[in-house]
Design an enzyme around this catalytic site. Sequence first.
Site, PDB file in Angstrom:
ATOM      1  N   HIS A  55      -2.191 -12.621   0.269  1.00 39.37           N
ATOM      2  CA  HIS A  55      -3.157 -13.051  -0.267  1.00 39.37           C
ATOM      3  C   HIS A  55      -3.196 -14.533  -1.319  1.00 39.37           C
ATOM      4  O   HIS A  55      -4.080 -14.979  -1.229  1.00 39.37           O
ATOM      5  CB  HIS A  55      -3.960 -11.907  -1.283  1.00 39.37           C
ATOM      6  N   ASP A 115      -3.778  -8.633   6.390  1.00 42.99           N
ATOM      7  CA  ASP A 115      -3.216  -7.555   7.104  1.00 42.99           C
ATOM      8  C   ASP A 115      -2.198  -8.287   8.303  1.00 42.99           C
ATOM      9  O   ASP A 115      -1.487  -7.805   8.678  1.00 42.99           O
ATOM     10  CB  ASP A 115      -4.374  -6.877   7.683  1.00 42.99           C
ATOM     11  N   HIS A 175       0.882  -7.517   2.217  1.00 40.39           N
ATOM     12  CA  HIS A 175      -0.580  -7.689   2.466  1.00 40.39           C
ATOM     13  C   HIS A 175      -0.876  -8.500   1.101  1.00 40.39           C
ATOM     14  O   HIS A 175      -1.798  -9.573   1.004  1.00 40.39           O
ATOM     15  CB  HIS A 175      -1.197  -6.444   2.522  1.00 40.39           C
ATOM     16  N   GLU A 176      -0.489  -7.994  -0.130  1.00 41.70           N
ATOM     17  CA  GLU A 176      -0.683  -8.750  -1.376  1.00 41.70           C
ATOM     18  C   GLU A 176      -0.102  -9.961  -1.616  1.00 41.70           C
ATOM     19  O   GLU A 176      -0.876 -10.958  -2.051  1.00 41.70           O
ATOM     20  CB  GLU A 176      -0.568  -7.637  -2.542  1.00 41.70           C
ATOM     21  N   GLU A 206      -9.053 -10.256   3.826  1.00 40.77           N
ATOM     22  CA  GLU A 206      -8.346  -8.980   3.999  1.00 40.77           C
ATOM     23  C   GLU A 206      -7.729  -9.123   5.471  1.00 40.77           C
ATOM     24  O   GLU A 206      -6.571  -8.674   5.236  1.00 40.77           O
ATOM     25  CB  GLU A 206      -9.378  -7.957   3.855  1.00 40.77           C
TER      26      GLU A 206
HETATM   27 ZN   LIG Z   1      -6.250  -7.209   0.122  1.00 41.72          ZN
END
Ligand SMILES: [Zn+2]
Length: 245
Positions: free
Chosen positions: A96, A157, A92-93, A153
């Site tokens: 980003h 995900d 997830h990070e 976000e």
């Molecule tokens: Zn996030």
Amino acid sequence: MDDVEIKSAADGGSYFENMLAVSKEQVKNLIEHQDEPIDKNDWGMAVYTVNAMYDSLANSITFPAGILQAPIYDVNASYEENLGGIGYIIAHEITHAFDNNGAKFDENGNATDWWTEEDYSAFSKLCKDAEAFYDGEEAAPGIAANGELTLSENIADLGAVSCITEIVSHLDNPNYEALYKSIARTWASSSSREYMQYISQTNVHCLDKLRTNRTIVNDQKFYDTFGIKENDGMYVAPEDRVNIW
Ligand SMILES: [Zn+2]
């Protein structure tokens, strides 16, 4: 934070005043360092925090010790279970860096356009699909997600689930059920209806239920693993699924 004076309740302090003192010091630090180069070793969160982050200015990911423990990462858990926990968070990070915000920063953290026109326009179209896919979805009756507010976000995900599902597919005897159940456990939570209403209108993350239920339904493996058919509650027709990554 060494200059912040934290006062206990016994000494006449309050939680509000202490938080205000911390916030003031943070703003003072930002102003003091505003013309200096970014310190890429600076952590944006405390070591005990159960959270993680991506910093587009440093192009870095941070995982404090607080999140590197059970059940998010458990030395006794299976590979798939850890992938559904800390693996999801790490992926997830990283995603980003390429979400609708991260896409505007290069590998050195500079705000610049590094995409080909063709790639960026295809990516923007997929972002629109993702926005619509989450928008209006209810985490509880009457509490709906705002697809625009939560886009970055949700992109992260979606990238996370694509990434860890692919990793599992390379195992000799992959246990997808353990992976999906671990994702669900990672985001299992309870909160008051008032808090959910507040979060759904202000937070860039979807409510936890949607972070599992609206994300995993984009992968065919989810349907195969649990035998999900057209009339089941979480079924989404293949043409309506979102696959950015
Ligand atoms: Zn996030």
